[in-house]
Write a protein that holds these residues in place. Structure first.
Motif, PDB file in Angstrom:
ATOM      1  N   LEU B 444      17.110  -7.955   5.152  1.00  0.00           N
ATOM      2  CA  LEU B 444      16.567  -8.364   3.866  1.00  0.00           C
ATOM      3  C   LEU B 444      15.622  -7.302   3.322  1.00  0.00           C
ATOM      4  CD1 LEU B 444      15.697 -12.073   4.715  1.00  0.00           C
ATOM      5  CD2 LEU B 444      17.452 -11.315   3.121  1.00  0.00           C
ATOM      6  N   PRO B 445      15.467  -7.281   2.003  1.00  0.00           N
ATOM      7  CA  PRO B 445      14.467  -6.391   1.424  1.00  0.00           C
ATOM      8  C   PRO B 445      13.088  -6.748   1.990  1.00  0.00           C
ATOM      9  CG  PRO B 445      15.817  -7.373  -0.289  1.00  0.00           C
ATOM     10  CD  PRO B 445      16.170  -8.054   0.984  1.00  0.00           C
ATOM     11  N   TYR B 446      12.263  -5.740   2.072  1.00  0.00           N
ATOM     12  CA  TYR B 446      10.982  -5.939   2.737  1.00  0.00           C
ATOM     13  C   TYR B 446       9.915  -5.165   1.975  1.00  0.00           C
ATOM     14  CZ  TYR B 446       7.425  -5.218   6.338  1.00  0.00           C
ATOM     15  OH  TYR B 446       6.260  -5.159   7.017  1.00  0.00           O
ATOM     16  N   GLY B 447       8.757  -5.762   1.868  1.00  0.00           N
ATOM     17  CA  GLY B 447       7.658  -5.072   1.192  1.00  0.00           C
ATOM     18  C   GLY B 447       6.392  -5.171   2.008  1.00  0.00           C
ATOM     19  N   ARG B 448       5.553  -4.169   1.847  1.00  0.00           N
ATOM     20  CA  ARG B 448       4.262  -4.172   2.530  1.00  0.00           C
ATOM     21  C   ARG B 448       3.238  -3.688   1.519  1.00  0.00           C
ATOM     22  NH1 ARG B 448       2.716  -4.164   7.538  1.00  0.00           N
ATOM     23  NH2 ARG B 448       4.721  -3.913   8.524  1.00  0.00           N
ATOM     24  N   THR B 449       2.052  -4.267   1.581  1.00  0.00           N
ATOM     25  CA  THR B 449       1.033  -3.831   0.629  1.00  0.00           C
ATOM     26  C   THR B 449      -0.237  -3.436   1.356  1.00  0.00           C
ATOM     27  OG1 THR B 449       0.245  -6.093   0.395  1.00  0.00           O
ATOM     28  CG2 THR B 449       1.827  -5.321  -1.261  1.00  0.00           C
ATOM     29  N   ARG B 450      -0.984  -2.549   0.721  1.00  0.00           N
ATOM     30  CA  ARG B 450      -2.328  -2.222   1.190  1.00  0.00           C
ATOM     31  C   ARG B 450      -3.217  -2.356  -0.039  1.00  0.00           C
ATOM     32  NH1 ARG B 450      -5.243   2.641   1.695  1.00  0.00           N
ATOM     33  NH2 ARG B 450      -6.982   2.301   3.113  1.00  0.00           N
ATOM     34  N   THR B 451      -4.179  -3.261   0.050  1.00  0.00           N
ATOM     35  CA  THR B 451      -4.924  -3.620  -1.150  1.00  0.00           C
ATOM     36  C   THR B 451      -6.393  -3.253  -1.025  1.00  0.00           C
ATOM     37  OG1 THR B 451      -5.107  -5.817  -0.209  1.00  0.00           O
ATOM     38  CG2 THR B 451      -3.461  -5.511  -1.916  1.00  0.00           C
ATOM     39  N   PHE B 452      -7.023  -3.194  -2.179  1.00  0.00           N
ATOM     40  CA  PHE B 452      -8.469  -3.069  -2.313  1.00  0.00           C
ATOM     41  C   PHE B 452      -9.011  -1.721  -1.836  1.00  0.00           C
ATOM     42  CE2 PHE B 452      -8.028  -7.818  -1.357  1.00  0.00           C
ATOM     43  CZ  PHE B 452      -7.852  -8.145  -2.678  1.00  0.00           C
ATOM     44  N   ASP B 453      -8.188  -0.681  -1.782  1.00  0.00           N
ATOM     45  CA  ASP B 453      -8.715   0.661  -1.530  1.00  0.00           C
ATOM     46  C   ASP B 453      -9.259   1.181  -2.865  1.00  0.00           C
ATOM     47  OD1 ASP B 453      -9.162   3.351  -1.287  1.00  0.00           O
ATOM     48  OD2 ASP B 453      -7.394   3.728  -0.038  1.00  0.00           O
ATOM     49  N   PRO B 454     -10.563   1.532  -2.932  1.00  0.00           N
ATOM     50  CA  PRO B 454     -11.120   1.970  -4.211  1.00  0.00           C
ATOM     51  C   PRO B 454     -10.328   3.117  -4.848  1.00  0.00           C
ATOM     52  CG  PRO B 454     -12.839   1.760  -2.560  1.00  0.00           C
ATOM     53  CD  PRO B 454     -11.537   1.560  -1.847  1.00  0.00           C
ATOM     54  N   ALA B 455      -9.703   3.960  -4.025  1.00  0.00           N
ATOM     55  CA  ALA B 455      -8.960   5.086  -4.577  1.00  0.00           C
ATOM     56  C   ALA B 455      -7.675   4.624  -5.262  1.00  0.00           C
ATOM     57  CB  ALA B 455      -8.628   6.090  -3.483  1.00  0.00           C
ATOM     58  N   ASN B 456      -7.105   3.540  -4.774  1.00  0.00           N
ATOM     59  CA  ASN B 456      -5.872   3.008  -5.354  1.00  0.00           C
ATOM     60  C   ASN B 456      -5.735   1.571  -4.864  1.00  0.00           C
ATOM     61  OD1 ASN B 456      -3.383   2.375  -6.270  1.00  0.00           O
ATOM     62  ND2 ASN B 456      -2.278   4.003  -5.201  1.00  0.00           N
ATOM     63  N   PRO B 457      -6.212   0.631  -5.655  1.00  0.00           N
ATOM     64  CA  PRO B 457      -6.373  -0.743  -5.154  1.00  0.00           C
ATOM     65  C   PRO B 457      -5.080  -1.443  -4.755  1.00  0.00           C
ATOM     66  CG  PRO B 457      -7.572  -0.421  -7.207  1.00  0.00           C
ATOM     67  CD  PRO B 457      -6.722   0.781  -7.018  1.00  0.00           C
ATOM     68  N   LEU B 458      -3.950  -1.014  -5.291  1.00  0.00           N
ATOM     69  CA  LEU B 458      -2.711  -1.682  -4.893  1.00  0.00           C
ATOM     70  C   LEU B 458      -1.695  -0.638  -4.453  1.00  0.00           C
ATOM     71  CD1 LEU B 458      -1.102  -4.271  -4.565  1.00  0.00           C
ATOM     72  CD2 LEU B 458      -0.333  -4.036  -6.922  1.00  0.00           C
ATOM     73  N   GLN B 459      -1.492  -0.569  -3.134  1.00  0.00           N
ATOM     74  CA  GLN B 459      -0.497   0.357  -2.593  1.00  0.00           C
ATOM     75  C   GLN B 459       0.656  -0.463  -2.045  1.00  0.00           C
ATOM     76  OE1 GLN B 459      -2.553   2.874   0.217  1.00  0.00           O
ATOM     77  NE2 GLN B 459      -4.216   3.277  -1.204  1.00  0.00           N
ATOM     78  N   VAL B 460       1.864   0.003  -2.329  1.00  0.00           N
ATOM     79  CA  VAL B 460       3.037  -0.798  -2.016  1.00  0.00           C
ATOM     80  C   VAL B 460       4.073   0.051  -1.294  1.00  0.00           C
ATOM     81  CG1 VAL B 460       4.854  -2.272  -2.981  1.00  0.00           C
ATOM     82  CG2 VAL B 460       2.650  -2.135  -4.125  1.00  0.00           C
ATOM     83  N   GLY B 461       4.689  -0.541  -0.309  1.00  0.00           N
ATOM     84  CA  GLY B 461       5.840   0.079   0.335  1.00  0.00           C
ATOM     85  C   GLY B 461       7.021  -0.869   0.254  1.00  0.00           C
ATOM     86  N   ILE B 462       8.190  -0.308  -0.028  1.00  0.00           N
ATOM     87  CA  ILE B 462       9.390  -1.137  -0.163  1.00  0.00           C
ATOM     88  C   ILE B 462      10.464  -0.610   0.770  1.00  0.00           C
ATOM     89  CG2 ILE B 462      11.233  -1.860  -1.747  1.00  0.00           C
ATOM     90  CD1 ILE B 462       9.085  -1.507  -3.991  1.00  0.00           C
ATOM     91  N   GLY B 463      11.141  -1.513   1.441  1.00  0.00           N
ATOM     92  CA  GLY B 463      12.190  -1.091   2.362  1.00  0.00           C
ATOM     93  C   GLY B 463      13.029  -2.268   2.802  1.00  0.00           C
TER      94      GLY B 463
END
Lengths: 236, 718
Positions: B444-463
């Motif tokens: 299945l499609p899969y996503g991962r996020t890394r949030t609340f980093d002041p440099a970039n508050p929403l980081q996303v990985g898709i796979g």
């Protein structure tokens, strides 16, 4: 007992609706268990015979030639058949007998929706989403007489799967005669209107009885989201 | 005109509106959200609350102020907000040259929690009154307290007046009614600043909402927020006036849009999404109709059908098993085993499809009515999950026959159904020969996020994620999953304030960036019912992304009670960040475990307490409170306090967050057991971190608790 159990193995849920249209030999005690291996048609022959008719949400068939040929097919099959339409979502399909519990007959489509009718009066539906789970409904005799009061109760599940019971005070009145077209067959029918009033809503159920006194067509309350279901008796 | 005069003038306008506006009859105005995601006016809160259980997502911006809010109406009077605030041009006036401290950020991000309680609901003469705490555990930048009153003057007009403290008392204060506001050391943030609450300068605020028609609403407010830091000190925008104007458009039941003119200088926007988790939008759930009940012939008319001699026939159970399976085709229900006597039958089954266990129960009961010989009167239905029996429902076949079409079929059947401890299979029970071994897998499609980093508050990985499960025997499960991100902007920055604890969680981004592909889990598990009401689980292998080892759990869960207690012990080692099978990188081993109590508090509220040792070796407790809706939504919050000091914990001081469990059946309107889980942690640190083991016993068995079966009982006839 053993043989009967064996025979039931041949059934699949999706098949039962179509099979039961085909007047097959009865087995044992189960009124819906009417197939036998010998008479079993394949899925392909069935779908070829009835293609275009048994599709979910198919628009009501308009073409008169197709309507007539479909009626001919259904009559040839010889089993009772009804049609069910829900104008709100464009649903239309044919239903065959599927089960019987006391006075309540359950009819099913090949796409696995069911309606349960007590002498033609809608008691329950399944497979439509906002289904009528159960109902306290008048008997056909009162509807036919077109007089008096009935306190209806409809049971639903809401979006939290909680039971909602809605009650209505209903009265019946004759509404003359009119000619109705039931899938390529015309009947002169006596019309009865049932007017129901609830706390905040009101609705009408309408019934058409043909010359023989058979409930030939009706518009009946399904649920608040799908207000009206039209039922037509095609093959007796 | 002085500001106080302006406020007085505004009240005058309100009074005039009160007197002159006719009261056309129409639906009541819905309570709307302000730019902070609270129920309120434009920038100010009001005395109202949203309808019970509502969940709202809100994005707003005006000038340099950006806010994203998640609001939940916890109970009819109590609500909470989590907000992520971004303040742009934060250091424009200072850096360069002064780029130290908070001035390193050109956009300053802050996380807020608010809580508000309606102390008075609106009456004929009395207004609705809400008392609220804003940013009450944060760094305090947005901290403010208020009491606000709102009265519906007529069906189109609502008037709000309130008193604010802290941030909400910063403009045109009338004094300090409860004394000065203590200066607190915010330290690492995250503490309750209760010494400040309702202290210091106080100021009035207020405004009106006027519903122009069903779609459009106009708002005017007088704001008591001076934006001292943002406007005064940092010059992010120009606060010229306390009066804000707004026009809002209700696009549909879910979406509301707003356009504003803020503080005499800025344009503002707001978009909010409102969901009612309690009600599936489609109403009753869809999906195929059941096979109807098949009543037996009367014993007088057909005594032969009621013979019990069938029970002696060899192979009869296999035949009945096969017939049950045929009657349950396309339902996703799988028969595990069947036991029979001349007058009773016990079916053990698993449900792979229906989000409500009761719907599966109803389907099996109807199938049994079609298959079982007439002499079988007692139906025992035992739902199984992970190879163990969750509980047992005992029904009379004649009740199923009798009540199928009765107007209150569900209640009639429930009052005649026993829900009891699962017990053991009947003697001579036969298992489904086609079931084990059983292999299932998914890609299945899969996503991962890394949030609340002041440099970039929403980081996303898709796979993609590949998962497979191999069941060798009931309860004996080999499973694993692998993920691979194809597209990712997730970064692994070196944190300036690295944790002094073992990096059990704070290296998550190292796993995100190094482990590709990532063997997420690879475990062998055994589930069993040890004794009545007592269940056990043993899981070994690569338990989660960061840890591998052994996990053992015992749960005592009396089916007749609304509570359960469990104990779990784990011995684990920290995995390498490359996502493979090694443990060498950290060389860190820890014994961790908890004693857990689970409490169904009634009314849909649920509490869980876990006391024990966490992954970094710290000792403490977690309290989780949630609201569980009948249709499967679960919204909650948790907080963990351990013996790690706030300094050693780092930013946030202790672990806390919000959890959401979202049943996909709510969106689809058709049955599915798939649930999406979401944990929002403002800051993920190393203190109070718990091992993540898949399918802990309580979660596996929860659907079969008496309370959950009752909550979803209506589905038994669906």
């Amino acid at each position: 007992m053993g043989t009967c159990v064996e025979m039931k193995r041949t059934r699949t849920a999706a098949f039962a609706a179509i099979l039961s249209l085909l007047a097959l030999s009865a087995c044992g005690t189960d009124p819906t268990a009417r197939e036998s291996k010998a008479a079993l048609p394949t899925k392909d022959t069935l779908s070829a015979a009835l293609s275009g008719i048994f599709s979910r949400k198919a628009p009501a068939v308009q073409d008169p030639v197709l309507v007539a040929s479909t009626r001919a097919q259904l009559e040839r099959l010889g089993n009772p058949a009804i049609s069910v339409a829900v104008p709100k979502n464009g649903y239309f399909n044919f239903f065959g007998p599927y089960g019987q519990n006391g006075p309540v007959a359950t009819w099913a489509s090949s796409t696995l929706e069911t309606v349960s009718l007590s002498d033609g009066i809608l008691i329950a539906t399944r497979g439509f989403g906002p289904d009528l789970m159960a109902a306290r409904a008048p008997d056909i005799g009162q509807v036919r007489r077109a007089t008096g009061y009935f306190h209806r109760g409809y049971s639903y599940l809401d979006g939290a799967d909680q039971r909602q019971f809605i009650e209505y005070d209903c009265t019946f009145a004759p509404a003359g005669s009119e000619s109705i077209n039931v899938f390529a067959k015309t009947y002169v029918a006596r019309k009865v209107v049932e007017t129901c009033e609830g706390l905040d809503t009101s609705f009408e159920n309408t019934y058409w009885f043909d010359n023989s006194g058979t409930l030939r067509q009706s518009d009946q309350r399904l649920s608040p989201q799908l207000p009206i279901m039209r039922l037509q008796r095609l093959v007796d | 005109m002085t500001h106080r005069a302006k406020f007085t003038a505004l009240l005058g306008v309100v009074g005039l509106a009160f007197l002159t506006l006719a009261a056309p009859t129409q639906a009541e105005m819905r309570p709307s959200l302000n730019l902070s995601g609270q129920t309120g006016l434009i920038d100010m809160p009001s005395g109202e609350q949203q309808p019970d259980g509502y969940l709202t997502l809100d994005h707003s911006q005006f000038g340099p102020v950006y806010r994203n809010s998640l609001r939940f109406q916890i109970s009819p009077r109590l609500s909470g907000v989590f907000r992520y605030v971004g303040l742009h041009q934060w250091n424009a006036n200072f850096c360069p040259p002064d780029c130290g401290g908070v001035n390193i950020f050109d956009t300053y991000y802050d996380r807020n929690f608010d809580i508000s309680y309606q102390i008075l609901t609106e009456g004929r003469y009395l207004p609705a009154v809400t008392i609220g705490l804003q940013d009450f555990v944060g760094t305090g930048l947005s901290a403010g307290e208020y009491v606000a009153a709102t009265k519906t003057v007529n069906p189109r007009l609502k008037v709000t007046a309130g008193v604010g403290f802290g941030r909400l008392g910063s403009y045109n204060s009338f004094g300090q009614p409860f004394g000065p506001r203590a200066v607190v050391d915010i330290g690492n943030g995250g503490n309750f600043n209760f010494k400040q609450w309702f202290h210091g300068n106080a100021a009035f605020f207020g405004g009106v909402e006027y519903q122009i028609n069903d779609k459009w609403t106009g708002k005017v407010e007088y704001s008591s927020d001076a934006y001292t830091e943002e406007s005064g000190k940092r010059g992010e925008f120009d606060h010229k006036s306390p009066i804000n104007y707004g026009l809002e458009y209700q696009a549909n039941n879910t979406v509301r849009l707003g356009l504003y003119y803020m503080y005499g200088s800025e344009v503002g926007l707001n978009i909010s999404f409102t969901l009612n988790p309690d009600q599936r939008p489609q109403g009753g759930i869809g999906g195929s109709a059941p096979l109807p009940v098949a009543p037996r012939p009367s014993q007088q008319q057909n005594p032969q059908a009621w013979t019990t001699s069938w029970v002696e026939l060899s192979g009869v159970k296999q035949v009945l098993l096969g017939n049950l399976a045929l009657n349950l085709e396309h339902t996703g229900i799988i028969i595990e085993s069947l036991g029979v006597t001349a007058n009773s039958a016990q079916v053990r089954f698993r449900n792979t499809n229906y989000d409500a266990a009761t719907q599966a129960v109803g389907r099996v009961a109807r199938a049994m009515s079609r298959v079982m010989p007439a002499s079988v009167e007692v139906f025992e239905l035992v739902p199984m999950d992970h190879g163990v029996a969750g509980s047992k429902l005992v029904m009379r076949r004649s009740d199923i026959e009798r009540f199928e079409f009765s107007p209150d079929a569900a209640t009639a059947l429930r009052v005649r159904t026993d829900v009891v401890e699962a017990g053991v299979p009947l003697p001579g029970t036969e298992g489904n020969p086609d079931l084990y071994p059983r292999l299932t897998w998914s890609l299945l499609p899969y996503g991962r996020t890394r949030t609340f980093d002041p440099a970039n508050p929403l980081q996303v990985g898709i796979g993609l994620r590949f998962a497979a499960k191999y069941e060798m025997a009931p309860g004996f499960i080999l499973s694993g999953s692998v993920t691979d991100l194809f597209l990712s902007n997730i970064t692994n920055p070196t944190l300036p304030d690295a944790s002094v604890l073992q990096h059990v969680r704070s290296d998550a981004s190292a796993y995100d960036t190094n482990a590709n592909p990532d063997i997420e889990t690879l475990t062998v598990a055994y589930y069993t019912r040890i004794a009545p009401d007592v269940y056990g689980r043993l899981t070994a292998g690569y338990l989660e992304r960061s840890f591998g080892g052994v996990s053992a759990e015992v749960l005592y869960r009396p089916v007749k009670r609304s509570w359960a207690v469990g104990i779990e012990g784990n011995y684990v080692a920290q995995r390498d960040t490359d996502g493979l099978l090694g443990f060498g990188q950290y060389d860190y081993r820890v014994a961790t475990g908890h004693v857990s109590g689970y409490f169904d508090l009634g009314g849909g509220y649920h509490a869980q307490v876990d006391v024990g040792r966490y992954l970094a070796g710290d000792v403490g407790a977690t309290l989780s409170l949630s609201r569980e809706f009948e249709n499967g939504w679960k919204i909650g919050a948790f907080a963990t306090k351990t013996n790690v000091s706030a300094e050693n914990f780092g930013e946030g001081s202790f672990d806390k967050g919000i959890t959401l469990q979202i049943p996909l059946s709510w969106f689809y309107g058709t049955p599915t057991r798939t649930v999406r889980s979401l944990v929002i942690r403002p800051i993920g640190r190393d203190g109070g971190a718990r091992l993540e083991v898949a399918d802990r016993l309580y979660d596996v068995l929860r659907s079969y608790d008496r309370t959950r079966l009752d909550a979803q009982w209506g589905r038994v006839w669906k």
